[in-house]
Design a protein around this motif. Structure first.
Motif, short mmCIF file in Angstrom:
data_model
loop_
_atom_site.label_atom_id
_atom_site.label_comp_id
_atom_site.label_asym_id
_atom_site.label_seq_id
_atom_site.Cartn_x
_atom_site.Cartn_y
_atom_site.Cartn_z
N GLU A 137 0.85 -1.19 0.00
CA GLU A 137 0.00 0.00 0.00
C GLU A 137 0.89 1.24 0.00
O GLU A 137 1.99 1.23 0.56
N LEU A 138 0.41 2.30 -0.61
CA LEU A 138 1.18 3.54 -0.68
C LEU A 138 1.54 4.05 0.71
O LEU A 138 2.65 4.54 0.93
N SER A 139 0.64 3.91 1.65
CA SER A 139 0.90 4.40 3.01
C SER A 139 2.10 3.69 3.64
O SER A 139 2.81 4.27 4.45
N LYS A 198 5.30 5.22 1.48
CA LYS A 198 5.27 6.64 1.12
C LYS A 198 6.59 7.35 1.43
O LYS A 198 7.12 8.08 0.60
N ASP A 199 7.16 7.11 2.63
CA ASP A 199 8.41 7.77 3.02
C ASP A 199 9.58 7.34 2.12
O ASP A 199 10.39 8.17 1.70
N VAL A 209 9.39 6.23 -0.98
CA VAL A 209 9.17 6.79 -2.31
C VAL A 209 9.56 8.26 -2.32
O VAL A 209 10.22 8.74 -3.25
N LYS A 210 9.19 8.97 -1.27
CA LYS A 210 9.51 10.39 -1.18
C LYS A 210 11.02 10.60 -1.14
O LYS A 210 11.55 11.46 -1.85
#
Length: 169
Positions: free
Chosen positions: A31-33, A36-37, A39-40
């Motif tokens: 999941e993106l959540s 997310k860090d 990927v950022k």
């Protein structure tokens, strides 16, 4: 491979390995959540690399009109001098000198290199001066060094010979 099972022997460049499977997880798209860090951080790192590459290309273009230090300062790039270094050594803050040595091979004094890309960033180097070898000192030390190496080899051969004699006795 099942949990707890061992792989056959795996040969690497200089070693052999056996691996054991500790845990198996099913493949899935996270999941993106969850990511997310990461990927950022990857996006920021990639954007920073692109920006650095553009800046170093601008600096290289400026070298036709200005000195390396002046061009770097104009573009707000960090500039520094290393002092003398030789192949196979490490340069403080930069790492192994080999890549810089190779890039400088063939450059004349005050000539800038092409862009050098390393994991730590992009660089352009300029040769300030070249220290030539003292030929007389080299000739003297070469002779002494050759004698020393020959003596060591003779001693090594003699020691092996003695060991072989002891084994046979």
């Amino acid at each position: 491979l099942k949990k707890g099972a061992f792989t056959p022997i795996v040969k690497s460049d200089k070693s052999f390995y056996i691996f054991q499977l500790k845990e198996r997880t099913e493949m899935r798209i996270p999941e993106l959540s969850e990511i997310k860090d990461k990927v950022k951080q990857a996006f920021i790192r990639e954007a920073a690399q692109k920006l650095a590459a553009e800046k170093i290309k601008q600096c290289q273009n400026e070298l036709t009109q200005e000195d390396l230090i002046a061009a770097g300062n104009k573009l707000k790039l960090r500039t520094a001098a290393t002092g003398l270094f030789k192949y196979g050594t490490s340069i403080a803050g930069l790492g192994q000198a080999a890549i810089f040595w190779d890039a400088s091979d063939g450059l004349k004094e005050n000539q800038a290199s092409q862009i050098i890309s390393t994991p730590l960033g992009y660089y352009i180097i300029k040769i300030k001066s070249v220290t030539l070898l003292d030929q007389a000192r080299f000739a003297k030390e070469k002779e002494d060094f050759a004698k020393k190496i020959l003596l060591e080899k003779k001693q090594e051969f003699f020691n092996k010979f003695i060991e072989e004699l002891k084994k046979r006795a």
